[in-house]
Scaffold this motif. Structure first.
Motif, PDB file in Angstrom:
ATOM      1  N   ILE A  22       0.832  -1.206   0.000  1.00 16.21           N
ATOM      2  CA  ILE A  22       0.000   0.000   0.000  1.00 16.21           C
ATOM      3  C   ILE A  22       0.866   1.255   0.000  1.00 16.21           C
ATOM      4  O   ILE A  22       0.599   2.201  -0.727  1.00 16.21           O
ATOM      5  CB  ILE A  22      -0.987  -0.027   1.187  1.00 16.21           C
ATOM      6  CG1 ILE A  22      -1.975  -1.173   0.971  1.00 16.21           C
ATOM      7  CG2 ILE A  22      -1.719   1.314   1.320  1.00 16.21           C
ATOM      8  CD1 ILE A  22      -2.895  -1.428   2.116  1.00 16.21           C
ATOM      9  N   MET A  23       1.928   1.257   0.804  1.00 13.66           N
ATOM     10  CA  MET A  23       2.790   2.444   0.864  1.00 13.66           C
ATOM     11  C   MET A  23       3.379   2.775  -0.499  1.00 13.66           C
ATOM     12  O   MET A  23       3.511   3.947  -0.853  1.00 13.66           O
ATOM     13  CB  MET A  23       3.907   2.260   1.886  1.00 13.66           C
ATOM     14  CG  MET A  23       4.767   3.489   2.087  1.00 13.66           C
ATOM     15  SD  MET A  23       3.889   4.933   2.745  1.00 13.66           S
ATOM     16  CE  MET A  23       3.799   4.467   4.477  1.00 13.66           C
ATOM     17  N   LYS A  24       3.702   1.778  -1.288  1.00 17.14           N
ATOM     18  CA  LYS A  24       4.320   2.066  -2.588  1.00 17.14           C
ATOM     19  C   LYS A  24       3.339   2.730  -3.560  1.00 17.14           C
ATOM     20  O   LYS A  24       3.758   3.311  -4.553  1.00 17.14           O
ATOM     21  CB  LYS A  24       4.957   0.822  -3.197  1.00 17.14           C
ATOM     22  CG  LYS A  24       4.033  -0.176  -3.792  1.00 17.14           C
ATOM     23  CD  LYS A  24       4.812  -1.327  -4.408  1.00 17.14           C
ATOM     24  CE  LYS A  24       3.874  -2.316  -5.076  1.00 17.14           C
ATOM     25  NZ  LYS A  24       4.608  -3.430  -5.652  1.00 17.14           N
ATOM     26  N   GLU A  25       2.034   2.700  -3.254  1.00 14.65           N
ATOM     27  CA  GLU A  25       1.074   3.439  -4.067  1.00 14.65           C
ATOM     28  C   GLU A  25       1.255   4.945  -3.881  1.00 14.65           C
ATOM     29  O   GLU A  25       0.969   5.716  -4.786  1.00 14.65           O
ATOM     30  CB  GLU A  25      -0.362   3.037  -3.726  1.00 14.65           C
ATOM     31  CG  GLU A  25      -0.692   1.622  -4.137  1.00 14.65           C
ATOM     32  CD  GLU A  25      -2.154   1.277  -3.898  1.00 14.65           C
ATOM     33  OE1 GLU A  25      -3.019   2.175  -4.024  1.00 14.65           O
ATOM     34  OE2 GLU A  25      -2.436   0.100  -3.604  1.00 14.65           O
ATOM     35  N   LEU A  26       1.732   5.353  -2.708  1.00 15.29           N
ATOM     36  CA  LEU A  26       2.004   6.763  -2.426  1.00 15.29           C
ATOM     37  C   LEU A  26       3.455   7.107  -2.718  1.00 15.29           C
ATOM     38  O   LEU A  26       3.748   8.139  -3.310  1.00 15.29           O
ATOM     39  CB  LEU A  26       1.676   7.068  -0.957  1.00 15.29           C
ATOM     40  CG  LEU A  26       1.933   8.485  -0.473  1.00 15.29           C
ATOM     41  CD1 LEU A  26       1.037   9.482  -1.206  1.00 15.29           C
ATOM     42  CD2 LEU A  26       1.707   8.565   1.035  1.00 15.29           C
ATOM     43  N   ARG A  27       4.348   6.267  -2.287  1.00 17.88           N
ATOM     44  CA  ARG A  27       5.793   6.500  -2.417  1.00 17.88           C
ATOM     45  C   ARG A  27       6.342   5.563  -3.488  1.00 17.88           C
ATOM     46  O   ARG A  27       6.975   4.554  -3.217  1.00 17.88           O
ATOM     47  CB  ARG A  27       6.504   6.264  -1.076  1.00 17.88           C
ATOM     48  CG  ARG A  27       5.898   7.025   0.093  1.00 17.88           C
ATOM     49  CD  ARG A  27       6.087   8.510  -0.067  1.00 17.88           C
ATOM     50  NE  ARG A  27       5.479   9.235   1.058  1.00 17.88           N
ATOM     51  CZ  ARG A  27       5.008  10.449   0.987  1.00 17.88           C
ATOM     52  NH1 ARG A  27       5.059  11.114  -0.157  1.00 17.88           N
ATOM     53  NH2 ARG A  27       4.489  11.037   2.027  1.00 17.88           N
ATOM     54  N   THR A  28       6.068   5.917  -4.727  1.00 19.73           N
ATOM     55  CA  THR A  28       6.330   5.031  -5.864  1.00 19.73           C
ATOM     56  C   THR A  28       7.805   4.772  -6.123  1.00 19.73           C
ATOM     57  O   THR A  28       8.149   3.821  -6.818  1.00 19.73           O
ATOM     58  CB  THR A  28       5.679   5.587  -7.139  1.00 19.73           C
ATOM     59  OG1 THR A  28       6.184   6.907  -7.372  1.00 19.73           O
ATOM     60  CG2 THR A  28       4.162   5.642  -6.993  1.00 19.73           C
ATOM     61  N   ASP A  29       8.676   5.603  -5.582  1.00 20.65           N
ATOM     62  CA  ASP A  29      10.112   5.430  -5.813  1.00 20.65           C
ATOM     63  C   ASP A  29      10.742   4.407  -4.873  1.00 20.65           C
ATOM     64  O   ASP A  29      11.894   4.024  -5.060  1.00 20.65           O
ATOM     65  CB  ASP A  29      10.838   6.769  -5.670  1.00 20.65           C
ATOM     66  CG  ASP A  29      10.686   7.370  -4.281  1.00 20.65           C
ATOM     67  OD1 ASP A  29       9.576   7.281  -3.713  1.00 20.65           O
ATOM     68  OD2 ASP A  29      11.663   7.923  -3.763  1.00 20.65           O
ATOM     69  N   LEU A  30      10.008   3.930  -3.886  1.00 21.59           N
ATOM     70  CA  LEU A  30      10.568   2.997  -2.913  1.00 21.59           C
ATOM     71  C   LEU A  30      10.610   1.573  -3.442  1.00 21.59           C
ATOM     72  O   LEU A  30       9.714   1.138  -4.164  1.00 21.59           O
ATOM     73  CB  LEU A  30       9.730   2.997  -1.632  1.00 21.59           C
ATOM     74  CG  LEU A  30       9.741   4.252  -0.782  1.00 21.59           C
ATOM     75  CD1 LEU A  30       8.766   4.104   0.381  1.00 21.59           C
ATOM     76  CD2 LEU A  30      11.137   4.556  -0.276  1.00 21.59           C
ATOM     77  N   SER A  84      -5.432   2.012   0.089  1.00 27.46           N
ATOM     78  CA  SER A  84      -5.190   1.170  -1.084  1.00 27.46           C
ATOM     79  C   SER A  84      -6.121   1.603  -2.216  1.00 27.46           C
ATOM     80  O   SER A  84      -7.267   2.001  -1.979  1.00 27.46           O
ATOM     81  CB  SER A  84      -5.411  -0.304  -0.752  1.00 27.46           C
ATOM     82  OG  SER A  84      -6.778  -0.576  -0.587  1.00 27.46           O
ATOM     83  N   SER A  85      -5.627   1.545  -3.420  1.00 25.17           N
ATOM     84  CA  SER A  85      -6.410   2.018  -4.564  1.00 25.17           C
ATOM     85  C   SER A  85      -7.730   1.259  -4.677  1.00 25.17           C
ATOM     86  O   SER A  85      -8.741   1.835  -5.083  1.00 25.17           O
ATOM     87  CB  SER A  85      -5.607   1.902  -5.855  1.00 25.17           C
ATOM     88  OG  SER A  85      -5.181   0.571  -6.058  1.00 25.17           O
ATOM     89  N   ALA A  86      -7.748  -0.003  -4.298  1.00 26.81           N
ATOM     90  CA  ALA A  86      -8.978  -0.798  -4.374  1.00 26.81           C
ATOM     91  C   ALA A  86     -10.006  -0.388  -3.322  1.00 26.81           C
ATOM     92  O   ALA A  86     -11.181  -0.724  -3.443  1.00 26.81           O
ATOM     93  CB  ALA A  86      -8.650  -2.282  -4.220  1.00 26.81           C
ATOM     94  N   SER A  87      -9.569   0.357  -2.301  1.00 26.87           N
ATOM     95  CA  SER A  87     -10.460   0.694  -1.183  1.00 26.87           C
ATOM     96  C   SER A  87     -10.733   2.182  -1.041  1.00 26.87           C
ATOM     97  O   SER A  87     -11.320   2.603  -0.038  1.00 26.87           O
ATOM     98  CB  SER A  87      -9.857   0.170   0.123  1.00 26.87           C
ATOM     99  OG  SER A  87      -9.740  -1.219   0.079  1.00 26.87           O
ATOM    100  N   ARG A  88     -10.313   2.981  -2.010  1.00 25.08           N
ATOM    101  CA  ARG A  88     -10.536   4.427  -1.904  1.00 25.08           C
ATOM    102  C   ARG A  88     -12.021   4.737  -1.908  1.00 25.08           C
ATOM    103  O   ARG A  88     -12.824   3.989  -2.450  1.00 25.08           O
ATOM    104  CB  ARG A  88      -9.824   5.159  -3.039  1.00 25.08           C
ATOM    105  CG  ARG A  88      -8.326   4.977  -2.899  1.00 25.08           C
ATOM    106  CD  ARG A  88      -7.486   6.132  -3.322  1.00 25.08           C
ATOM    107  NE  ARG A  88      -6.097   5.805  -3.001  1.00 25.08           N
ATOM    108  CZ  ARG A  88      -5.184   5.492  -3.893  1.00 25.08           C
ATOM    109  NH1 ARG A  88      -5.476   5.513  -5.168  1.00 25.08           N
ATOM    110  NH2 ARG A  88      -3.962   5.195  -3.502  1.00 25.08           N
ATOM    111  N   SER A  89     -12.387   5.824  -1.275  1.00 28.58           N
ATOM    112  CA  SER A  89     -13.773   6.277  -1.131  1.00 28.58           C
ATOM    113  C   SER A  89     -14.607   5.317  -0.295  1.00 28.58           C
ATOM    114  O   SER A  89     -15.831   5.283  -0.420  1.00 28.58           O
ATOM    115  CB  SER A  89     -14.425   6.500  -2.503  1.00 28.58           C
ATOM    116  OG  SER A  89     -13.729   7.508  -3.200  1.00 28.58           O
ATOM    117  N   SER A  90     -13.945   4.549   0.576  1.00 29.48           N
ATOM    118  CA  SER A  90     -14.651   3.642   1.485  1.00 29.48           C
ATOM    119  C   SER A  90     -14.710   4.189   2.898  1.00 29.48           C
ATOM    120  O   SER A  90     -15.207   3.521   3.794  1.00 29.48           O
ATOM    121  CB  SER A  90     -13.949   2.272   1.509  1.00 29.48           C
ATOM    122  OG  SER A  90     -13.987   1.665   0.249  1.00 29.48           O
ATOM    123  N   GLY A  91     -14.139   5.377   3.117  1.00 30.97           N
ATOM    124  CA  GLY A  91     -14.167   5.981   4.435  1.00 30.97           C
ATOM    125  C   GLY A  91     -12.961   5.666   5.297  1.00 30.97           C
ATOM    126  O   GLY A  91     -12.871   6.123   6.435  1.00 30.97           O
TER     127      GLY A  91
END
Length: 144
Positions: A22-30, A84-91
């Motif tokens: 999940i973190m790599k979705e935000l910090r793509t360079d890691l 996680s991109s699959a769970s966005r807008s779920s609160g």
């Protein structure tokens, strides 16, 4: 949102490794290796990583540290907030921010502070619209 959500501080290596997806979705360079190396240093400097679980799966992460400086006084600095991109807008992001607000208050913080990339307009709407964050400065950096 399921009532099975829990927020837990990540302290074990297995959970940290699992959180990387999940973190790599935000910090793509890691890479996983750089994530683990940086985390070790950051943790020694006061960084804490919280995971929101739903049905035993990590859905969102918040990386924070309590800091003190002249302009924010004692504050909770949010380094990372990602769902996680699959769970966005779920609160889940909202639930994590409410948790962080309580955590900051319990630790006598004056503010919650964070930076958000200029291109992250959806994140800006989230912070400003749902949580009344104010834009009050620009952040600058220079590569060395």
């Amino acid at each position: 949102m399921s009532i099975a959500t829990t927020i837990i501080r990540i302290t074990e290596r297995a959970a940290l490794i699992k959180s990387f997806e999940i973190m790599k979705e935000l910090r793509t360079d890691l890479t996983l290796e750089s994530y683990l190396e940086l985390y070790e240093v950051m943790e020694q400097e006061g960084y804490e990583l919280y995971a929101l679980y739903n049905d035993r799966e990590i859905q969102a992460l918040a990386g924070v540290a309590i800091k003190t400086n002249f302009y924010n006084k004692k504050h909770l600095w949010v380094y990372d907030l990602v769902t996680s991109s699959a769970s966005r807008s779920s609160g889940y992001g909202k639930e994590l921010m409410l948790f962080l607000s309580d955590y900051a208050s319990e630790n006598n913080c004056v503010y919650i502070a964070l930076e958000s990339g200029l291109q992250r307009l959806d994140a800006h709407r989230f912070y400003e619209g749902k949580f009344a964050f104010e834009k009050f400065c620009y952040s600058f950096r220079k590569s060395l």
